[in-house]
Design an enzyme around this catalytic site. Structure first.
Site, PDB file in Angstrom:
ATOM      1  N   HIS A 173      45.383  34.008  48.461  1.00  0.00           N
ATOM      2  CA  HIS A 173      46.817  34.191  48.686  1.00  0.00           C
ATOM      3  C   HIS A 173      47.077  33.973  50.184  1.00  0.00           C
ATOM      4  CE1 HIS A 173      50.574  36.546  49.131  1.00  0.00           C
ATOM      5  NE2 HIS A 173      50.730  36.415  47.831  1.00  0.00           N
TER       6      HIS A 173
ATOM      7  N   ASP B 196      40.102  41.546  48.437  1.00  0.00           N
ATOM      8  CA  ASP B 196      41.529  41.603  48.135  1.00  0.00           C
ATOM      9  C   ASP B 196      41.646  41.952  46.650  1.00  0.00           C
ATOM     10  OD1 ASP B 196      44.108  41.109  47.349  1.00  0.00           O
ATOM     11  OD2 ASP B 196      44.294  39.168  48.342  1.00  0.00           O
TER      12      ASP B 196
ATOM     13  N   GLN C 116      45.053  41.852  42.668  1.00  0.00           N
ATOM     14  CA  GLN C 116      45.225  41.456  41.258  1.00  0.00           C
ATOM     15  C   GLN C 116      44.202  42.102  40.335  1.00  0.00           C
ATOM     16  OE1 GLN C 116      47.652  39.719  39.905  1.00  0.00           O
ATOM     17  NE2 GLN C 116      48.664  39.078  41.785  1.00  0.00           N
TER      18      GLN C 116
ATOM     19  N   LYS D 291      51.739  46.706  42.326  1.00  0.00           N
ATOM     20  CA  LYS D 291      51.095  45.925  41.255  1.00  0.00           C
ATOM     21  C   LYS D 291      50.293  46.824  40.318  1.00  0.00           C
ATOM     22  CE  LYS D 291      50.630  41.826  44.172  1.00  0.00           C
ATOM     23  NZ  LYS D 291      51.465  40.713  43.734  1.00  0.00           N
TER      24      LYS D 291
ATOM     25  N   CYS E 209      52.377  31.548  46.589  1.00  0.00           N
ATOM     26  CA  CYS E 209      51.751  31.870  47.891  1.00  0.00           C
ATOM     27  C   CYS E 209      50.295  31.424  47.957  1.00  0.00           C
ATOM     28  CB  CYS E 209      51.852  33.361  48.215  1.00  0.00           C
ATOM     29  SG  CYS E 209      53.519  33.919  48.421  1.00  0.00           S
TER      30      CYS E 209
HETATM   31  N1  PMP Z   1      46.695  38.935  47.476  1.00  0.00           N
HETATM   32  C1  PMP Z   1      46.893  38.606  46.198  1.00  0.00           C
HETATM   33  C2  PMP Z   1      45.746  38.078  45.370  1.00  0.00           C
HETATM   34  C3  PMP Z   1      48.162  38.771  45.635  1.00  0.00           C
HETATM   35  O1  PMP Z   1      48.367  38.446  44.359  1.00  0.00           O
HETATM   36  C4  PMP Z   1      49.208  39.276  46.434  1.00  0.00           C
HETATM   37  C5  PMP Z   1      50.604  39.446  45.867  1.00  0.00           C
HETATM   38  N2  PMP Z   1      51.058  38.383  45.107  1.00  0.00           N
HETATM   39  C6  PMP Z   1      48.945  39.608  47.752  1.00  0.00           C
HETATM   40  C7  PMP Z   1      47.673  39.415  48.237  1.00  0.00           C
HETATM   41  C8  PMP Z   1      50.002  40.158  48.652  1.00  0.00           C
HETATM   42  O2  PMP Z   1      50.434  41.398  48.175  1.00  0.00           O
HETATM   43  P1  PMP Z   1      51.704  42.132  48.807  1.00  0.00           P
HETATM   44  O3  PMP Z   1      52.792  41.106  48.836  1.00  0.00           O
HETATM   45  O4  PMP Z   1      51.969  43.249  47.860  1.00  0.00           O
HETATM   46  O5  PMP Z   1      51.318  42.581  50.166  1.00  0.00           O
END
Ligand code: PMP
Length: 421
Positions: A138, A215, A218, A241, A379
């Site tokens: 991401h 990270d 997910q 999430k 993203c």
């Molecule tokens: N890493 C991953 C794998 C994600 O899916 C996301 C959110 N889509 C993020 C980081 C960023 O999370 P947040 O926007 O809640 O900070």
């Protein structure tokens, strides 16, 4: 009385349900709402999960009965708020299996957690040191490292992606060198659903002396993660999430490493003493928690985690896997469909395109029939670049979704294709 979330195994349209999905759905008020005249079909769980009533009620209760600023307050409400905020920290600690409570740092979410590590652990690094990430990250697990690389002359390397949506781990041994100081990798890809073999990555990285950040944005909503068993050095996730509120998240870090890092932001709470000449920083976890935090967010995150912990992860995984298999099978029956992300180990994320049709148009027409999916690059632009596409349509399932909702989605999709064709 609390409704039972686990029922005896029951057979429903060839699905073996160990989860009582109907009871679980009843706990989420939003799932019985409509989009226009259509019942909501929420398949955007990769972006954020919906919230059970216990979490919503906890937020209201906090503001109705407990609201006060925390830490150092002598009055009743401040003491209650502090206690509940710290109890929630304990829920998080137990949930991810951390050894110490002070290894749990509240953040505003995954993004802040990674930025904190990039900034503070990054301060300990020198020009020429290497950081290894992957092509499936991401943006929040790419950009902070690029910024650090620029700031400190650090070399950023990437584990390459394969057509299957898996990473090419045959490259790992040669990418890891004695200069690698950190490996930062997603547990599950938000765009492709790939579940990475993180335990292996951690072991190999440790063998060259590198620390590892996971990270977990997910993963915790789908599977059990134990930081002690994994032996990861950092792990980050977002409250929103995992059925909790937005604006709160967690950074886990091993005590010794967190202690070696300088603080992130300066301000109240992160200090022991301040004089005009000098500040003595507070101990963990407060050293990294400057200013008034998201108090209600932390408390409600604890509620969400307690709620999630009352379910059985094996049941969740089995059921979500069945949803993924069924969704994949039905989607593949549609002409012109390409699915991106066909890893052997996959979470309940279906990213796809339909020949010649723009994802945004499909998403808009699905929305007009009550179906919420996400469209775009999610993203993860390097993934899209790799596949040579601008984006995908992404349906991401949670355990409150059903096979019947997949049927609605598929028929809405067919209608959308017809309208665009
Ligand atoms: N890493 C991953 C794998 C994600 O899916 C996301 C959110 N889509 C993020 C980081 C960023 O999370 P947040 O926007 O809640 O900070």
């Amino acid at each position: 009385m609390e409704k039972s979330k686990v029922s005896l195994t029951l057979q429903s349209n060839s699905f073996v349900l160990a989860l009582n999905v109907e009871n679980i759905r009843a706990e989420f008020p939003i799932l019985s709402t409509k989009v226009g005249k259509y019942p909501l079909v929420y398949f955007d769980n990769g972006a954020t999960s919906e919230k059970p009533a216990v979490v919503i009620d906890r937020i209201s209760k906090y503001y109705e009965q407990e609201n006060a600023n925390i830490h150092r307050g002598v009055h009743h409400l401040s003491q209650i708020s502090t206690e509940n905020y710290e109890l929630a920290r304990e829920s998080v600690r137990a949930f991810i299996g951390a050894e110490h409570l002070h290894e749990i740092i509240y953040t505003s979410g995954t993004t802040e957690g990674i930025n904190l590590v990039a900034h503070c652990y990054g301060e300990l690094l020198n020009e020429g040191d290497e950081i290894l990430i992957t092509e499936m990250e991401h943006h929040s697990n790419i950009v902070p490292w690029q910024m650090l690389a620029e700031r400190k002359g650090i070399v950023l390397k990437y584990i390459p992606l394969l057509k299957s949506g898996e990473l090419d781990f045959t490259q790992l041994d040669s990418l890891l060198t004695d200069k690698t100081k950190l490996v930062s990798i997603t547990h599950i890809s938000n765009s492709l659903g790939t579940i990475n073999p993180i335990k292996d990555v951690i072991e190999k990285s440790h063998a060259v002396g590198a620390k590892v950040l996971i990270d977990a944005a997910q993963s915790l909503q789908h599977m059990k993660v134990d930081v002690k068993e994994l032996d990861c050095d950092f792990l980050v996730f977002s409250g929103h999430k995992v059925f909790g509120p937005t604006g709160v998240g967690v950074l886990f870090g091993k005590e010794e490493i967190l202690n070696s890092m300088p603080p992130y932001k300066g301000g109240g709470d992160m200090i022991k003493t301040v004089s005009m000449e000098k500040t003595v920083y507070n101990e963990l976890p407060h050293k990294f928690e400057a200013g008034t935090p998201n108090i209600v967010g932390g408390i409600a995150l604890g509620t969400a985690i307690d709620w999630l912990s009352s379910l059985n992860y094996e049941d969740i995984q089995q059921y979500e896997h069945e949803l993924l298999e069924y969704g994949t099978q039905e989607l593949m029956k549609i002409e012109g469909v390409t699915i991106y992300g066909t890893a052997e180990k996959k979470s309940s994320i279906l990213s796809f395109l339909i020949n010649g049709l723009h994802p945004y148009d499909i998403g808009t027409l699905l929305n007009q029939q009550g179906v919420a999916v996400r469209t775009g690059h999610h993203c993860t632009q390097p993934i899209m670049d790799y596949f040579g596409i601008p984006g995908t349509i992404r349906a991401s399932f949670s355990f409150y979704n059903t096979k019947e909702e997949i049927d609605i989605f598929i028929s809405a999709l067919k209608k959308a294709i017809q309208m665009l064709g």
